[in-house]
Design a protein around this motif. Structure first.
Motif, PDB file in Angstrom:
ATOM      1  N   ALA A 133       6.213   2.932 -14.130  1.00  0.00           N
ATOM      2  CA  ALA A 133       6.327   2.863 -12.606  1.00  0.00           C
ATOM      3  C   ALA A 133       4.995   3.399 -12.007  1.00  0.00           C
ATOM      4  N   PHE A 134       4.750   4.516 -12.351  1.00  0.00           N
ATOM      5  CA  PHE A 134       3.447   5.301 -11.810  1.00  0.00           C
ATOM      6  C   PHE A 134       1.981   4.657 -12.147  1.00  0.00           C
ATOM      7  N   GLY A 135       1.991   4.036 -13.306  1.00  0.00           N
ATOM      8  CA  GLY A 135       0.660   3.263 -13.774  1.00  0.00           C
ATOM      9  C   GLY A 135       0.624   1.997 -12.842  1.00  0.00           C
ATOM     10  N   SER A 136       1.911   1.390 -12.399  1.00  0.00           N
ATOM     11  CA  SER A 136       1.976   0.230 -11.735  1.00  0.00           C
ATOM     12  C   SER A 136       1.543   0.340 -10.162  1.00  0.00           C
ATOM     13  N   ILE A 137       1.877   1.271  -9.723  1.00  0.00           N
ATOM     14  CA  ILE A 137       1.513   1.530  -8.295  1.00  0.00           C
ATOM     15  C   ILE A 137       0.366   2.001  -7.792  1.00  0.00           C
ATOM     16  N   LEU A 138      -0.688   2.429  -8.906  1.00  0.00           N
ATOM     17  CA  LEU A 138      -1.906   2.952  -8.527  1.00  0.00           C
ATOM     18  C   LEU A 138      -2.993   2.015  -7.829  1.00  0.00           C
ATOM     19  N   ASP A 139      -2.794   0.578  -7.822  1.00  0.00           N
ATOM     20  CA  ASP A 139      -3.681  -0.179  -7.226  1.00  0.00           C
ATOM     21  C   ASP A 139      -2.984  -0.699  -5.882  1.00  0.00           C
ATOM     22  N   GLY A 140      -3.453  -0.223  -4.873  1.00  0.00           N
ATOM     23  CA  GLY A 140      -2.871  -0.585  -3.556  1.00  0.00           C
ATOM     24  C   GLY A 140      -2.572   0.462  -2.490  1.00  0.00           C
ATOM     25  N   GLY A 169       0.897  -1.242   0.067  1.00  0.00           N
ATOM     26  CA  GLY A 169       0.228  -0.071  -0.025  1.00  0.00           C
ATOM     27  C   GLY A 169       0.916   1.361  -0.051  1.00  0.00           C
ATOM     28  N   ASP A 170       0.297   2.203   1.005  1.00  0.00           N
ATOM     29  CA  ASP A 170       1.033   3.614   0.869  1.00  0.00           C
ATOM     30  C   ASP A 170       2.607   3.619   0.965  1.00  0.00           C
ATOM     31  N   GLU A 171       2.995   2.742   1.508  1.00  0.00           N
ATOM     32  CA  GLU A 171       4.520   2.724   1.858  1.00  0.00           C
ATOM     33  C   GLU A 171       5.427   2.698   0.521  1.00  0.00           C
ATOM     34  N   ILE A 172       4.956   2.232  -0.544  1.00  0.00           N
ATOM     35  CA  ILE A 172       5.603   2.150  -1.866  1.00  0.00           C
ATOM     36  C   ILE A 172       5.849   3.572  -2.554  1.00  0.00           C
ATOM     37  N   GLU A 183      -9.745   3.710 -13.338  1.00  0.00           N
ATOM     38  CA  GLU A 183     -10.270   2.552 -12.642  1.00  0.00           C
ATOM     39  C   GLU A 183     -10.196   2.526 -11.044  1.00  0.00           C
ATOM     40  N   PHE A 184      -8.971   3.016 -10.532  1.00  0.00           N
ATOM     41  CA  PHE A 184      -8.612   3.124  -9.140  1.00  0.00           C
ATOM     42  C   PHE A 184      -9.076   4.467  -8.353  1.00  0.00           C
ATOM     43  N   LEU A 185      -8.912   5.649  -8.922  1.00  0.00           N
ATOM     44  CA  LEU A 185      -9.299   6.811  -8.218  1.00  0.00           C
ATOM     45  C   LEU A 185     -10.394   7.623  -8.630  1.00  0.00           C
ATOM     46  N   HIS A 186     -11.490   6.823  -9.065  1.00  0.00           N
ATOM     47  CA  HIS A 186     -12.693   7.321  -9.784  1.00  0.00           C
ATOM     48  C   HIS A 186     -13.607   6.507  -9.701  1.00  0.00           C
ATOM     49  N   SER A 241      -3.496   4.109  -0.822  1.00  0.00           N
ATOM     50  CA  SER A 241      -4.905   4.692  -0.528  1.00  0.00           C
ATOM     51  C   SER A 241      -5.167   5.672  -1.576  1.00  0.00           C
ATOM     52  N   PRO A 242      -6.347   5.962  -2.003  1.00  0.00           N
ATOM     53  CA  PRO A 242      -6.794   6.997  -2.717  1.00  0.00           C
ATOM     54  C   PRO A 242      -6.185   8.356  -2.152  1.00  0.00           C
ATOM     55  N   GLY A 243      -6.412   8.427  -1.000  1.00  0.00           N
ATOM     56  CA  GLY A 243      -5.769   9.792  -0.219  1.00  0.00           C
ATOM     57  C   GLY A 243      -4.308  10.145  -0.283  1.00  0.00           C
ATOM     58  N   LYS A 244      -3.764   8.970  -0.542  1.00  0.00           N
ATOM     59  CA  LYS A 244      -2.110   9.142  -0.822  1.00  0.00           C
ATOM     60  C   LYS A 244      -1.897   9.436  -2.216  1.00  0.00           C
ATOM     61  N   LEU A 245      -2.747   8.767  -3.088  1.00  0.00           N
ATOM     62  CA  LEU A 245      -2.477   9.058  -4.395  1.00  0.00           C
ATOM     63  C   LEU A 245      -3.152  10.325  -5.193  1.00  0.00           C
ATOM     64  N   ALA A 246      -4.274  10.469  -4.653  1.00  0.00           N
ATOM     65  CA  ALA A 246      -5.016  11.749  -5.402  1.00  0.00           C
ATOM     66  C   ALA A 246      -4.224  12.910  -5.334  1.00  0.00           C
ATOM     67  N   PRO A 247      -3.571  13.434  -4.511  1.00  0.00           N
ATOM     68  CA  PRO A 247      -2.646  14.705  -4.616  1.00  0.00           C
ATOM     69  C   PRO A 247      -1.664  14.686  -5.968  1.00  0.00           C
ATOM     70  N   ILE A 248      -1.143  13.363  -6.252  1.00  0.00           N
ATOM     71  CA  ILE A 248       0.022  13.287  -6.980  1.00  0.00           C
ATOM     72  C   ILE A 248      -0.781  13.038  -8.281  1.00  0.00           C
ATOM     73  N   VAL A 249      -1.665  12.392  -8.474  1.00  0.00           N
ATOM     74  CA  VAL A 249      -2.519  12.057  -9.751  1.00  0.00           C
ATOM     75  C   VAL A 249      -3.085  13.624 -10.047  1.00  0.00           C
ATOM     76  N   ASN A 250      -3.579  14.377  -9.413  1.00  0.00           N
ATOM     77  CA  ASN A 250      -4.198  15.597  -9.727  1.00  0.00           C
ATOM     78  C   ASN A 250      -3.083  16.612 -10.189  1.00  0.00           C
ATOM     79  N   VAL A 251      -1.747  16.523  -9.818  1.00  0.00           N
ATOM     80  CA  VAL A 251      -0.707  16.857 -10.362  1.00  0.00           C
ATOM     81  C   VAL A 251      -0.392  16.347 -11.900  1.00  0.00           C
ATOM     82  N   ALA A 252      -0.355  15.029 -11.859  1.00  0.00           N
ATOM     83  CA  ALA A 252       0.258  14.349 -12.835  1.00  0.00           C
ATOM     84  C   ALA A 252      -0.781  14.561 -14.105  1.00  0.00           C
ATOM     85  N   LEU A 253      -2.215  14.619 -13.951  1.00  0.00           N
ATOM     86  CA  LEU A 253      -3.147  14.284 -14.802  1.00  0.00           C
ATOM     87  C   LEU A 253      -2.680  15.309 -16.257  1.00  0.00           C
ATOM     88  N   ASN A 254      -2.764  16.326 -15.884  1.00  0.00           N
ATOM     89  CA  ASN A 254      -2.380  17.368 -17.014  1.00  0.00           C
ATOM     90  C   ASN A 254      -1.138  16.773 -17.811  1.00  0.00           C
TER      91      ASN A 254
END
Lengths: 981, 420
Positions: A390-397, A361-364, A439-442, A399-412
């Protein structure tokens, strides 16, 4: 009496088709004419060093195929055939096979090894050929190297073939000793060492006892680890394969070795050849699999624990493991995205990284982010692709809370890369990563989706644009759209996709028509995305979906009309037909479920049905299956109106039920019969004779794949529920089938999980059949017809309960059947059910179960049984009604209840029965109002006498009654006795 | 490039194909629909509540078109489930519900084996009603069938909230007393739960079910937006000395109105039943003696009886018991019609118990009862009221009965052995 087969065997491998066919034909003939002689000749051919290797190999192969087959029933037939051969023949064949070991030709030895394993697979479970392993091992130390190699190879195959339970521990010890010695670094022949290492792979399942012994386990592990350092790449690969197998079989024993294994694997991943490196990565993937399972068990709502404790190997290895895996991502191959079957270090590394993310999970996240930041903008495409991967691979596992801020930046950034990156690999992986984000954050399950009304439009624009890109990128864009849409499936009428429906459909249809749509699975992906968008449509978008129907129908129509196709075109046509039928199925389901569109949709029903019937002309299994599924959906949507299609459709239904070869079709068709039952209800009656005949045939056939049988039983229930008491005429056929299947499945000993699962499916099917039949007969005057079967049904449930291997579904169905028995047969089964103590325990157990569905079923069963038991208590009391003095009601209430005051709610059912006689008086009152004025007649006494068993219960209370009811009572009681005796 | 091992799916490859998903969805839908069909079958037959025999007398004819239509619909249908009943309109739904309540008789002598076969609990004072929750709403109806409240609740399907297990149409029916001071429904019995009928279950079982199920739903939670009124379970005691004592003089969060006794083995039965009994005295109830229409305790006992065809005045028992009659002249004079409920006064000194039968002697017409009243008094009520005025059944009698029961046990057990 060996036959001369060499020439025929050689001809059978001729490049000339006519010669080949002729030879194959004569081989078949010889086999049919005299099987023992044929088999003897083959074994002699294989053993004969003077024969050409080609004929020897084929002889061995035919021999092997005469002993084993893939299909279960054929496999059993062949085993039976071998066992029934005369002893002399078998002994001679086995002798020839063992002789072959000394052959200098390695192919002959290897073939003989496989055949011996097949014979062992048949004979050892029947306690035959007990000397095999002894004779193989007797002189292992004295024999020549090539014989030793063949012996070890044979041991490996035997272990692969035979169940560990049929080999006793002493023999296991001897096998393992021989194998591990053969693997030892002191063994000079690398052929022997390789054979031994491969044999160990198969023998690991036998080593349970040895792995619990510290010394033996240490020794095995040391030898395996040493083998990973061999100079022979094949031995190194085989040794790593052993480590992978050990990781899943003996996970809980690994702790002392993990440090060493980490060093070995990380060296192999970095330095060794690809096949070895892949196995080294696989070791870590396999550890992830184990820990994911265990942690799932920990989190499980119902059990909260696991048989095996988690050692958190991945968590501990994380700081070193992640950098090792990230390195592999940079080792991409140029054409990997175009090749669907591709598998290399980079792909294995990313796959493993994904599993690690799911494990920890989050630790990675902090361990991977620096790699992404460093590489995402590199001029070399490998850096950019690896970072994205690498980014795509760690999206499942995590928490959305941990990933969402990163994804928000990365999306554009991602959207820009997908539109503008010059490299196809980068775009491919970017589109895939977007799909993973969706799939995992929406979606409804995620608290705050990263997709908003605002960025949704931009995302769609980029995705639709990418669908015009090269096939592999377009395919990933379709996949991303699929997950974007999936997130809106439960959204109701506020989906931000709504304004874009038209554009999306247009683009997807365009993609399906692309010239290169067959590359990279693009067309399939486009239809899948289309289906998903249809699934997330709502009241507002339904009219746009409706416009899709004529388009899809037209395309399907064109495929049906297409003529004179080459076989390649035919294949593509079949694929397309399957996709179009699938699409129709989804549209039917969706439009049928939206109240406002159902009526408009039904206007197309005739045409759709017409087309689907034409599709059955295709000989392709997938197409049939898809068409059948679409028809099932149509039947459900049309309801009783579907009856008008039945005359034309019935033949295809029957055809589907008869399709044993493509059993998937048969299974789907059985399911459609269920759909039809629920849609047509009693209007299915005219077709039931045919359907039931076919279903009964299917059940008695040993050629039909076993997975179809449980649904057939469930289908009996569907039919019975639909036609009610009309099912009576099938009882004499269906019930014995159910009973014998119940017998079998109740006592089935499940050797493995797969068998256990099947057994439970079978049990569930049988129980669903019982439920449907019981419910179908409810309130029917023919209910009596079921009474004789009740005891068996209860016994079935008791046996299963005693066996303790019921899964939740079976438990729920069993509870349902208990309730249905009581509900339909009422007082007839009251005593029977209360005698079935395990059923009572089952209900009590399930009343406090965590799963609400099981609890609910238990409630139903308890209620229904309670009613049946109290109804049973009141039957004979009809006789007594009216005896009570109208205005002195309490006199008759002096029933001494046997209720033990300590036996509270828990023993309810039992208490009810035991105190049934107490209820006698109560029934007087209960019934007084209902039956007041009823005359005590001889007939009502006779009715009471039908329940002789019950009456036994009443003897004591009858005497009691004398005290309270007075003289009239005496007369009645004496009357009862007259009849009783 | 070698393909990946069989069991290892490359992360970039889709987990399952859409075709596989379609197949799985179809299978899941089939399984769901099968279980829906089975659940429906399970609920249908078990839920049909009896409407009971049609009354011999014509219902009061009110000059409303709706009424005659309604009774026309009702005729010929003897069974009706509460869901369909809930769709009935106006008077007929009132009539339907009016017949569904279990009505305890009044305790005029002590039933034997009170301690073993009976439960006892202090009856909350308030409005007796049926509470039906179904389709996202909860409706309570008084004994005469009229609606008391329509509100959202935490009962199954009792409010339009998302979390529902089972079909939304499945209904639950509780027998309650609405206690005004704390605006709480005190649940005294459970008739249907999540579509499954408990009609044919013993009281012992129903109370067990009630206690275990109600708490699961959160119906006893304090009121909130989707849960207008609180539902509380009444503490039920075994009718031994301790239980009786606790019920009689124990503290309860509501105003007591007598004690209710339930026979453990009795089914839920619509209408009057001697298997549920009510008893009261001045200690445990403020309303021992009946009041008249003005709320005063009249000097003479008054009873409400139903006027029959033949001029007889009967109780609401089934079958009715005639306690007297009115002359045709009097009927004509006072404008009474058959089926009217009339209030009559009894001249105490004329009332006699002869061979266990009540003879009221001469009756004095007081008047018609008010409109909301649905039933005449029962025979046991008349008796109880009479006894209450003259020789009441006292708590000491109940205690004595329980004490003598325990001493009788031994002799009875001996009898059984000898007979056996």
């Amino acid at each position: 009496m060996a036959l001369e087969v060499t020439q025929v065997l050689l001809y059978a491998q001729s490049i000339d088709a006519a010669t080949r066919n002729h030879a194959e034909e004569s081989l078949k003939q010889i086999q049919e004419q005299n099987l023992p002689a044929f088999l003897l000749s083959l074994s002699a051919e294989l053993a004969n060093n003077n024969k050409p290797i080609e004929s020897r190999k084929l002889a061995g192969l035919i021999l092997k195929n005469a002993l084993d087959a893939k299909e279960l029933h054929r496999k059993n037939d062949l085993a039976q055939r071998w066992l029934s051969l005369d002893l002399a023949t078998k002994t001679q064949i086995k002798t020839s096979l063992l002789q072959t070991f000394s052959s200098p030709v390695s192919d002959a030895r290897s073939t003989a090894a496989q055949v011996i394993a097949k014979v062992a697979g048949i004979e050892l479970p029947h306690n035959q050929w007990p000397e095999l392993i002894g004779s193989l091992l007797s002189n292992i130390h004295q024999v020549e190297t090539h014989v030793k190699q063949a012996t070890l190879e044979t041991l490996g195959y035997v272990c692969e073939e035979v169940d560990p339970q049929v080999v006793d521990q002493e023999q296991v010890n001897r096998i393992l000793t021989a194998v591990v010695q053969g693997m030892n670094a002191t063994e000079t022949s690398s052929d022997v060492r390789l054979a031994a290492t491969r044999a160990l792979y198969n023998a690991l399942g036998f080593a349970q006892a040895n792995f619990t012994n510290d010394m033996e386990r240490d020794y095995i592990m040391r030898v395996v680890c040493e083998a990973t350092q061999s100079s022979d790449v094949k031995i190194r690969q085989a040794a790593f394969e052993c480590l992978v197998a050990i990781s899943s079989t003996y996970y809980e024993k690994l702790a002392p070795y993990m440090q060493d294994i980490f060093n070995i694997t990380s060296k192999a991943v970095r330095e060794d050849e690809e096949p070895v490196a892949l196995q080294a990565i696989e070791f870590w993937s396999s550890i992830c699999d184990e820990e994911i399972d265990i942690l799932d068990d920990y989190r499980s709502e119902y059990t909260g624990d696991s048989d095996v404790p988690c050692f958190y190997f991945i968590k501990q290895a994380l700081p070193a493991l992640v950098p090792m895996l990230l390195e592999t991502l940079l080792k991409q191959e140029e054409d990997q995205d175009q090749d669907e079957g591709a598998w290399n270090i980079a792909m294995a590394g990313g796959t493993c990284l994904g599993l690690v993310a799911r494990t920890v999970g989050d630790e990675i996240v902090p361990l991977v982010m620096p790699f992404i930041e460093e590489n995402i903008s590199k001029p070399d495409w490998r850096g950019r692709e690896a970072a994205t991967y690498a980014f795509g691979s760690i999206l499942d596992g995590p928490s959305p809370g941990k990933l969402a801020p990163i994804v928000n930046v990365a999306l554009n950034f991602m959207l820009a890369a997908l539109s503008r990156d010059p490299n196809n690999h980068v775009k491919d992986t970017t589109a895939w990563t977007l799909g993973r984000i969706f799939e995992f954050l929406h979606g409804a399950a995620v608290e705050t989706s990263v997709i908003t009304q605002e960025n949704c439009q931009q995302i769609l624009t980029v995705l639709l644009q990418s669908m015009k890109d090269v096939p592999n990128v377009a395919e990933k864009a379709c996949g991303a759209l699929y997950f974007l849409a999936q997130g809106y499936e439960d959204e109701g009428s506020v989906s931000p996709l709504t304004p874009f429906f038209q554009d999306i459909f247009q683009m997807l249809l365009f993609v399906t028509h692309r010239e290169d749509a067959t590359e990279s699975n693009l067309r399939t992906s486009a239809y899948e995305a289309l289906n998903e968008v249809v699934r997330c449509s709502n009241d507002e978008t339904a009219p746009i979906v409706m416009q899709l129907i004529p388009v899809i129908m037209l395309e399907l129509h064109q495929t049906v009309e297409a003529q004179k196709l080459t076989s390649d075109e035919r294949d593509k046509q079949n694929d397309l037909q399957g996709l179009l039928c699938g699409c129709l199925q989804v549209i039917i389901q969706k439009m049928g479920s939206i109240e406002g569109s159902k009526y408009a949709f039904m206007q197309y029903a005739d045409q759709i049905m017409d087309l689907l019937l034409k599709v059955f002309a295709s000989r392709n299994a997938t197409v049939h299956e898809e068409a059948m599924l679409a028809i099932g959906a149509l039947a459900y949507t049309a309801g009783p109106n579907f009856a008008k299609y039945m005359p034309q459709f019935y033949q295809y239904l029957e055809m589907g039920l008869q399709n044993f070869e493509e059993y998937q079709i048969c299974a789907i068709t059985v399911g459609v019969v269920g759909d039809l039952c629920r849609a047509l209800e009693d209007k299915i009656l005219p077709y039931c004779d045919g359907i039931m005949t076919q279903l009964l045939k299917n059940l008695s056939s040993n050629q039909l794949h076993r997975s179809v049988k449980p649904p057939i039983f469930s289908c009996f229930g569907d039919i019975a529920l639909a036609i009610g008491e009309n099912f009576e005429k099938y009882l004499v056929y269906a019930m014995p089938m159910l009973q014998s299947a119940a017998e079998l499945s109740a006592h089935a000993v499940s050797q493995d999980d797969e068998m256990l699962e099947y057994t439970n499916q079978l049990r569930n099917g049988i129980l669903e059949a019982y439920s449907g039949i019981l419910q179908g007969f409810k309130s029917s005057p023919k209910t009596q017809a079921l009474v004789p079967y009740a005891a068996h049904v209860l016994q079935f449930i008791d046996t299963m309960y005693g066996g303790r291997e019921m899964d939740d579904a079976v438990m729920k169905s069993a509870l349902g059947v208990l309730g249905d028995l009581a509900d339909t047969l009422g007082s007839h089964v009251g005593p029977l059910i209360s005698q079935s103590s395990s059923s009572k325990d089952l209900i009590e157990e399930c009343m406090v179960y965590d799963d609400p569905l099981i609890r609910e079923s238990a409630e139903w069963a308890k209620l229904a049984i309670n009613r049946a038991v109290s109804a049973f208590a009141s039957i004979p009391c009809c006789v007594w009604s009216g005896l009570g003095s109208h205005h002195q009601p309490y006199q008759v209430l002096t029933s001494p209840s046997l209720n033990d005051p300590t036996n509270k709610q828990q023993g309810h059912l039992n208490a009810n029965i035991v105190s049934a006689y107490a209820s006698c008086w109560l029934s007087l009152i209960n019934i007084r109002n209902k039956w007041s004025g009823s005359v005590i007649s001889k007939w009502s006494l006779l009715i009471a006498l039908r329940h002789l068993k019950v009456l036994l219960f009443w003897v004591v209370p009858c005497f009691f009654a004398l005290f309270h009811i007075g003289s009239t009572g005496i007369v009645v009681v004496s009357l009862l006795f007259v009849y009783f005796v | 490039m070698a393909p990946p091992p069989d069991h290892r799916r490359p992360i970039k490859r889709a987990a399952i194909s859409d075709q596989q998903r379609r197949r799985e969805v179809a299978l899941r839908l089939q399984a769901d629909r099968r279980s829906d069909a089975q659940n429906r079958a399970r609920q249908l037959a078990s839920s049909v509540l009896s409407l009971g025999p049609e009354p011999a007398t014509e219902p009061e004819v009110e000059p409303e078109q709706e009424m005659s239509e309604a009774s026309g619909q009702l005729a010929g249908r003897s069974d009706l489930d509460p869901v369909r009943a809930a769709r009935l309109r106006g008077p007929e739904v009132r009539k339907w519900f009016a017949r569904q309540l279990l009505l305890p008789e009044w305790m005029v002598d002590v039933p034997p084996s009170l301690d073993r076969d009976w439960y006892v609990f202090p009856r909350p004072s308030g409005k007796r009603c049926f509470v039906v929750s179904s389709n996202g709403t909860t409706i309570s109806r008084l004994r005469n069938g009229s609606i008391l409240h329509r509100f959202p609740s935490n009962l199954p399907n009792g409010a339009r909230t998302k979390d529902v297990s089972g079909p939304a149409s499945s209904y639950s029916i509780l027998d309650c007393i609405f206690h005004e001071p704390d605006e709480t429904y005190y649940v005294i019995d459970m008739v249907c739960w999540r579509g499954y009928s408990l009609y044919d279950c013993t009281a012992e079982f129903r109370f067990f079910w009630l206690n275990s199920k109600l708490s699961e739903t959160g119906a006893s939670d304090p009121p909130s937006q989707y849960h207008r009124y609180r539902f509380n379970v009444v503490q039920i005691y075994e009718c031994n000395l301790a239980g009786l004592q606790a019920s009689y003089s124990g503290q309860v969060p509501y105003v007591k109105d007598g004690l209710l006794f339930f026979n453990k083995h009795a089914h839920y039965q619509a209408g009057n039943t001697p298997l549920a009994l009510v008893w009261k005295d001045n200690v445990c109830s403020q309303y021992v003696l009946d009041t008249d229409s003005k709320g005063q305790i009249p000097s003479q006992q008054q009873v409400v009886l139903e006027l029959q065809n033949d001029g007889n005045l009967t109780t609401s028992d089934d079958p009715p018991v005639a306690l007297g009659s009115l002359s045709r002249d009097l009927i004509a004079q006072s404008g009474l019609r058959v089926g009217n409920l009339v209030r009559v006064a009894i001249k105490d000194e004329r009332m006699r118990l002869v061979d266990g039968k009540l003879d009221l002697g001469e009756l004095q017409l007081v008047g018609k009862t008010n409109h909301s009243r649905a039933f005449a008094d029962t025979y046991s009520k008349v008796l109880f009221q009479h006894a209450a005025r003259h020789a009441p059944l006292r708590i000491e009698d109940l205690v004595a009965s329980i004490q003598s029961n325990s001493s009788m046990d031994n002799s009875q057990a001996l009898d059984v052995e000898m007979e056996g």
